[in-house]
Scaffold this active site. Structure first.
Site, PDB file in Angstrom:
ATOM      1  N   HIS A  86       0.865  -1.125  -0.139  1.00  0.00           N
ATOM      2  CA  HIS A  86       0.251   0.054  -0.114  1.00  0.00           C
ATOM      3  C   HIS A  86       0.905   1.238  -0.168  1.00  0.00           C
ATOM      4  CE1 HIS A  86      -3.472   2.405   1.595  1.00  0.00           C
ATOM      5  NE2 HIS A  86      -2.476   3.202   1.926  1.00  0.00           N
ATOM      6  N   GLU A  87       1.933   1.146   0.840  1.00  0.00           N
ATOM      7  CA  GLU A  87       2.829   2.504   1.107  1.00  0.00           C
ATOM      8  C   GLU A  87       3.528   2.711  -0.419  1.00  0.00           C
ATOM      9  OE1 GLU A  87       1.897   4.582   3.118  1.00  0.00           O
ATOM     10  OE2 GLU A  87       0.924   3.208   4.632  1.00  0.00           O
ATOM     11  N   HIS A  90       1.478   4.451  -2.810  1.00  0.00           N
ATOM     12  CA  HIS A  90       1.535   5.829  -2.817  1.00  0.00           C
ATOM     13  C   HIS A  90       2.667   6.392  -3.409  1.00  0.00           C
ATOM     14  CE1 HIS A  90      -2.019   6.124  -0.431  1.00  0.00           C
ATOM     15  NE2 HIS A  90      -1.461   5.722   0.872  1.00  0.00           N
ATOM     16  N   HIS A  96      -5.548   7.273  -2.105  1.00  0.00           N
ATOM     17  CA  HIS A  96      -6.487   6.270  -1.514  1.00  0.00           C
ATOM     18  C   HIS A  96      -7.748   6.233  -2.602  1.00  0.00           C
ATOM     19  CE1 HIS A  96      -4.537   7.179   2.488  1.00  0.00           C
ATOM     20  NE2 HIS A  96      -4.294   5.946   2.109  1.00  0.00           N
ATOM     21  N   TYR A 145      -9.813   2.908   2.305  1.00  0.00           N
ATOM     22  CA  TYR A 145     -10.077   2.775   3.863  1.00  0.00           C
ATOM     23  C   TYR A 145     -11.009   1.861   4.218  1.00  0.00           C
ATOM     24  CZ  TYR A 145      -7.480   7.254   4.672  1.00  0.00           C
ATOM     25  OH  TYR A 145      -6.455   8.241   4.933  1.00  0.00           O
TER      26      TYR A 145
HETATM   27 ZN   LIG Z   1      -2.579   5.151   2.720  1.00  0.00          ZN
END
Ligand SMILES: [Zn+2]
Length: 412
Positions: A86-87, A90, A96, A145
């Protein structure tokens, strides 16, 4: 090929075990895209990703415009494959999922339940700042999220999915979804293969292996033409459904299934018809109730897009929904990554093509006169008569006439 340079920051050098997990996460991105990651232990110049542990689990979005490094912070609690993936996403330019400009069509943000200082976490990005690569909104994205993120109190939902059966799909950090990977490939790897293969079911030419397709979960074969075989159990496959109910279950039901087992069913109705599925009797799949999130699940894909993540069913208690496919096909995925358990049982059948509603008739006269309680009703028909539609064919109004005759309350 795109080369991305990484190195661990000298002052905050991460422990060996942590470095190993980071390498595994990068290797994962490497295997499924055309991206190559090169580890450097010196301090090279130019754009690069630098891993530190100074700021929780966090990353800037995208390449630094002035060629400075992008910092990815991974505190000890973030050293998990899914969180690192996930990071890193980014750092490679992903926002997101719920920041997408089109998110309001898929989730409703419950502003009143969000912690006062965290409302900024739920802002949408400007369309000009987002390249969605032609990939649709994915509730199962690793960038989404979870249901109660940044809540004022632990148990409040801060996001509700518009179709409520998707509520437990959002927020997973276990694996990159098919669309997460597709987006990365659409952005970075468009021209890696000289020839595009005729992939089926929403698959696309695999930039790591240009002679075969990358297939959505549940499908396999060079062109995604086959249903994925069972894993750890003899189960799943292509099932032709008719007008009488057929039963499908998790392995061994009503005995418990074992952790790690997987089954994929492609349920197929006769031409022009739809598949209907209903769960019945005992149901149990491992979930995080507190986060309203499936860990193990039965996933149902009933839309026209089989590449996108479907509705995930989990926890304890039989789901009540009657699920109908939008096309002749429905895909059912049983996935138990974490624990064994009771599993599920469902009945499936084909139902005729969908019809349309006639207009409502006028309401009938009230069955009681003023001062009493009465009802009025009206009806509509599903056409043609053997077609299928969700909804009601009769509406009843109940009036409670106040004696003053000024105030009316009614319920439908
Ligand atoms: Zn994030």
């Amino acid at each position: 090929m795109s080369n991305i340079i990484i190195h661990a920051k000298q002052k905050n050098i991460l422990a060996l075990r942590e470095q190993r997990v980071i390498e595994l996460a990068l290797e994962h991105w490497h295997n499924i895209t055309c991206l190559n990651f090169e580890r450097r232990d010196d301090e090279p110049k130019g754009n690069r990703i630098v891993f530190t542990d100074v700021d929780g689990c966090a990353s800037n979005v995208g390449k630094h415009p002035l060629g400075e490094p992008q910092f990815v912070s991974l505190a000890p609690e973030c050293i998990r494959l899914g969180v690192i993936a996930h990071e890193v996403a980014h750092a490679l330019g992903f926002w997101h999922e719920q920041s997408r400009p089109d998110r309001d069509y898929y989730v409703k943000v419950r502003w009143e339940n969000i912690d006062r200082d965290s409302k900024g976490q739920f802002l949408k990005e400007q369309p000009a700042d987002v390249d969605n690569g032609g990939v649709p909104y994915d509730l199962g994205s690793i960038m989404h999220y979870r249901s109660k993120a940044f809540a004022r109190y632990d148990d409040l939902f801060t996001m509700n999915t518009y179709i409520s059966d998707y509520q437990r799909t959002i927020g997973q950090r276990d694996q990159l979804s098919f669309n997460d990977i597709r987006l990365m490939n659409n952005i970075y790897c468009q021209n890696t293969c000289s020839r595009k293969l005729p992939c089926q079911r929403g698959g696309y030419t695999d930039p790591r292996r240009c002679d075969r397709c990358r297939c959505p979960d549940g499908f396999t074969g060079q062109y995604c033409e086959q249903v994925m075989p069972g894993y750890g159990a003899d189960c799943g496959g292509r099932v032709q459904v008719g007008h009488t109910w057929t039963r499908i279950t998790s392995p061994g039901y009503p005995a418990e299934f074992r952790e790690g087992q997987e089954c994929s069913w492609l349920l197929v109705a006769p031409p022009g018809q739809h598949v209907q599925l209903q769960f019945y009797s005992e149901f149990e799949m491992y979930c995080k109730v507190r986060h309203s999130l499936c860990m193990d699940y039965v996933e149902i894909r009933n839309s026209t897009d089989f590449a996108n993540t479907g509705m995930r069913y989990c926890c304890f208690g039989t789901p009540h929904s009657s699920i109908v496919s939008a096309t002749e096909d429905m895909l059912v995925l049983f996935r138990s990554f974490y624990r064994g358990g009771k599993g599920f049982q469902a009945q499936v059948r084909a139902i005729p093509h969908t019809g349309s509603w006639s207009s409502w008739t006028a309401f009938s006269e009230c069955s009681a006169s003023c001062g009493a309680c009465g009802t009025q009703h009206r009806t509509r028909e599903c056409r043609p008569p053997n077609a299928y539609l969700q909804g009601v064919s009769e509406k009843v109004l109940t009036f409670f006439h106040a004696s003053s005759n000024k105030k009316l309350t009614f319920g439908l």
